[in-house]
Scaffold this motif. Structure first.
Motif, PDB file in Angstrom:
ATOM      1  N   ARG A 148       0.827  -1.210   0.000  1.00 37.85           N
ATOM      2  CA  ARG A 148       0.000   0.000   0.000  1.00 37.85           C
ATOM      3  C   ARG A 148       0.861   1.260   0.000  1.00 37.85           C
ATOM      4  O   ARG A 148       0.424   2.322  -0.430  1.00 37.85           O
ATOM      5  N   LYS A 149       2.085   1.168   0.492  1.00 37.70           N
ATOM      6  CA  LYS A 149       2.980   2.327   0.564  1.00 37.70           C
ATOM      7  C   LYS A 149       3.572   2.688  -0.798  1.00 37.70           C
ATOM      8  O   LYS A 149       3.995   3.815  -1.001  1.00 37.70           O
ATOM      9  N   GLU A 150       3.617   1.729  -1.696  1.00 36.53           N
ATOM     10  CA  GLU A 150       4.196   1.985  -3.014  1.00 36.53           C
ATOM     11  C   GLU A 150       3.205   2.729  -3.908  1.00 36.53           C
ATOM     12  O   GLU A 150       1.996   2.679  -3.686  1.00 36.53           O
ATOM     13  N   HIS A 151       3.746   3.390  -4.910  1.00 33.06           N
ATOM     14  CA  HIS A 151       2.929   4.127  -5.875  1.00 33.06           C
ATOM     15  C   HIS A 151       3.272   3.641  -7.275  1.00 33.06           C
ATOM     16  O   HIS A 151       4.446   3.516  -7.620  1.00 33.06           O
ATOM     17  N   VAL A 152       2.256   3.346  -8.062  1.00 32.18           N
ATOM     18  CA  VAL A 152       2.451   2.928  -9.448  1.00 32.18           C
ATOM     19  C   VAL A 152       2.110   4.105 -10.347  1.00 32.18           C
ATOM     20  O   VAL A 152       1.011   4.667 -10.249  1.00 32.18           O
ATOM     21  N   SER A 153       3.054   4.487 -11.194  1.00 29.19           N
ATOM     22  CA  SER A 153       2.844   5.602 -12.124  1.00 29.19           C
ATOM     23  C   SER A 153       2.876   5.090 -13.547  1.00 29.19           C
ATOM     24  O   SER A 153       3.813   4.398 -13.944  1.00 29.19           O
ATOM     25  N   VAL A 154       1.838   5.426 -14.314  1.00 28.87           N
ATOM     26  CA  VAL A 154       1.798   5.111 -15.737  1.00 28.87           C
ATOM     27  C   VAL A 154       2.081   6.404 -16.483  1.00 28.87           C
ATOM     28  O   VAL A 154       1.426   7.422 -16.245  1.00 28.87           O
ATOM     29  N   HIS A 155       3.069   6.355 -17.340  1.00 31.78           N
ATOM     30  CA  HIS A 155       3.437   7.506 -18.161  1.00 31.78           C
ATOM     31  C   HIS A 155       3.090   7.174 -19.602  1.00 31.78           C
ATOM     32  O   HIS A 155       3.429   6.097 -20.083  1.00 31.78           O
ATOM     33  N   VAL A 156       2.403   8.103 -20.262  1.00 38.61           N
ATOM     34  CA  VAL A 156       2.054   7.907 -21.665  1.00 38.61           C
ATOM     35  C   VAL A 156       2.620   9.059 -22.478  1.00 38.61           C
ATOM     36  O   VAL A 156       2.681  10.201 -22.003  1.00 38.61           O
ATOM     37  N   VAL A 157       3.022   8.742 -23.693  1.00 37.57           N
ATOM     38  CA  VAL A 157       3.654   9.733 -24.553  1.00 37.57           C
ATOM     39  C   VAL A 157       2.760  10.949 -24.783  1.00 37.57           C
ATOM     40  O   VAL A 157       3.254  12.072 -24.909  1.00 37.57           O
ATOM     41  N   GLU A 158       1.447  10.755 -24.793  1.00 39.85           N
ATOM     42  CA  GLU A 158       0.516  11.851 -25.026  1.00 39.85           C
ATOM     43  C   GLU A 158       0.509  12.883 -23.894  1.00 39.85           C
ATOM     44  O   GLU A 158       0.132  14.032 -24.105  1.00 39.85           O
ATOM     45  N   VAL A 159       0.915  12.483 -22.689  1.00 38.34           N
ATOM     46  CA  VAL A 159       0.913  13.386 -21.538  1.00 38.34           C
ATOM     47  C   VAL A 159       2.339  13.739 -21.122  1.00 38.34           C
ATOM     48  O   VAL A 159       2.700  14.915 -21.044  1.00 38.34           O
ATOM     49  N   GLU A 160       3.157  12.717 -20.847  1.00 36.88           N
ATOM     50  CA  GLU A 160       4.518  12.969 -20.335  1.00 36.88           C
ATOM     51  C   GLU A 160       5.593  12.973 -21.417  1.00 36.88           C
ATOM     52  O   GLU A 160       6.732  13.334 -21.144  1.00 36.88           O
ATOM     53  N   GLY A 161       5.273  12.497 -22.599  1.00 38.76           N
ATOM     54  CA  GLY A 161       6.269  12.467 -23.667  1.00 38.76           C
ATOM     55  C   GLY A 161       7.012  11.146 -23.793  1.00 38.76           C
ATOM     56  O   GLY A 161       7.878  10.996 -24.644  1.00 38.76           O
ATOM     57  N   TYR A 162       6.683  10.178 -22.937  1.00 37.14           N
ATOM     58  CA  TYR A 162       7.288   8.842 -23.022  1.00 37.14           C
ATOM     59  C   TYR A 162       6.346   7.834 -22.402  1.00 37.14           C
ATOM     60  O   TYR A 162       5.431   8.178 -21.658  1.00 37.14           O
ATOM     61  N   ASP A 163       6.562   6.553 -22.739  1.00 32.25           N
ATOM     62  CA  ASP A 163       5.741   5.460 -22.216  1.00 32.25           C
ATOM     63  C   ASP A 163       6.535   4.652 -21.206  1.00 32.25           C
ATOM     64  O   ASP A 163       7.663   4.224 -21.489  1.00 32.25           O
ATOM     65  N   SER A 164       5.952   4.430 -20.045  1.00 33.43           N
ATOM     66  CA  SER A 164       6.533   3.513 -19.064  1.00 33.43           C
ATOM     67  C   SER A 164       5.567   3.338 -17.900  1.00 33.43           C
ATOM     68  O   SER A 164       4.664   4.143 -17.698  1.00 33.43           O
ATOM     69  N   VAL A 165       5.777   2.255 -17.158  1.00 39.59           N
ATOM     70  CA  VAL A 165       5.085   2.040 -15.897  1.00 39.59           C
ATOM     71  C   VAL A 165       6.169   1.903 -14.854  1.00 39.59           C
ATOM     72  O   VAL A 165       7.093   1.091 -15.007  1.00 39.59           O
ATOM     73  N   GLU A 166       6.073   2.715 -13.810  1.00 38.26           N
ATOM     74  CA  GLU A 166       7.093   2.721 -12.772  1.00 38.26           C
ATOM     75  C   GLU A 166       6.457   2.505 -11.406  1.00 38.26           C
ATOM     76  O   GLU A 166       5.313   2.868 -11.179  1.00 38.26           O
ATOM     77  N   ILE A 167       7.238   1.911 -10.506  1.00 38.63           N
ATOM     78  CA  ILE A 167       6.801   1.726  -9.133  1.00 38.63           C
ATOM     79  C   ILE A 167       7.748   2.490  -8.232  1.00 38.63           C
ATOM     80  O   ILE A 167       8.962   2.441  -8.404  1.00 38.63           O
ATOM     81  N   GLU A 168       7.181   3.254  -7.309  1.00 34.43           N
ATOM     82  CA  GLU A 168       7.992   4.108  -6.416  1.00 34.43           C
ATOM     83  C   GLU A 168       7.711   3.756  -4.983  1.00 34.43           C
ATOM     84  O   GLU A 168       6.597   3.454  -4.615  1.00 34.43           O
TER      85      GLU A 168
END
Length: 168
Positions: A148-168
């Motif tokens: 529950r403490k972790e955060h999953v971020s989805v980045h898409v080229v249309e918004v951030e300029g690149y595609d990736s899924v990251e866990i923080e």
């Protein structure tokens, strides 16, 4: 920047697989409406629609603003998130990350306000668990066990300029 769980290629593969699963499970694309939950869900829905069009045929896509339907929303926005009548449609809600299920509950309310769909199903790029409501996706790009403490971020080229899924 967190640990990359899915890169651009892996995201593309997951969306391609989801496209085939949607076509197979629905025996084609007749009466299907992909409903992308803002913000990143709409971009994923459009990508799915493009892939489905390459394989089977055109499918409709619409954006869904669920803010007025959220249980934590304090605004005075009118509940007009969906612009068309959904009666008789097979609605596939598309979102980036499924976590507690509260966003999907809001999306379901928004859809029901606009008629009586034949069916509502759920496609997510990432299912990270920790549900607070009895909601389960029908189409999953990737299961990512998290705390529950972790955060999953989805980045898409249309918004951030690149595609990736990251866990923080």
């Amino acid at each position: 920047m967190g640990k990359v769980i899915m890169n651009e290629t892996e995201m593309m593969r997951a969306l391609t697989r989801l496209s085939y699963e949607i076509i197979e499970r629905n025996k084609g694309v007749q009466n299907i409406l992909l409903m992308g939950i803002e913000t990143r869900g709409i971009h994923l829905a459009r990508r799915l629609a493009d892939k489905i069009a390459q394989i089977e045929g055109t499918v409709a896509v619409e954006s869904l603003d669920i803010k007025p339907y959220r249980d934590d929303w304090k605004g005075e926005s009118p509940k007009s998130a969906v612009s068309k009548d959904l009666t008789g449609k097979k609605v596939i809600l598309v979102d980036d990350v499924l976590f507690t299920g509260r966003s999907i509950r809001a999306a379901l309310d928004a859809c029901i306000d606009r008629g009586r769909p034949t069916e509502i199903s759920l496609a997510v790029l990432v299912d990270r668990g920790h549900r607070e409501l009895p909601i389960r996706p029908d189409y999953i790009g990737k299961n990512i066990p998290t705390s529950r403490k972790e955060h999953v971020s989805v980045h898409v080229v249309e918004v951030e300029g690149y595609d990736s899924v990251e866990i923080e």
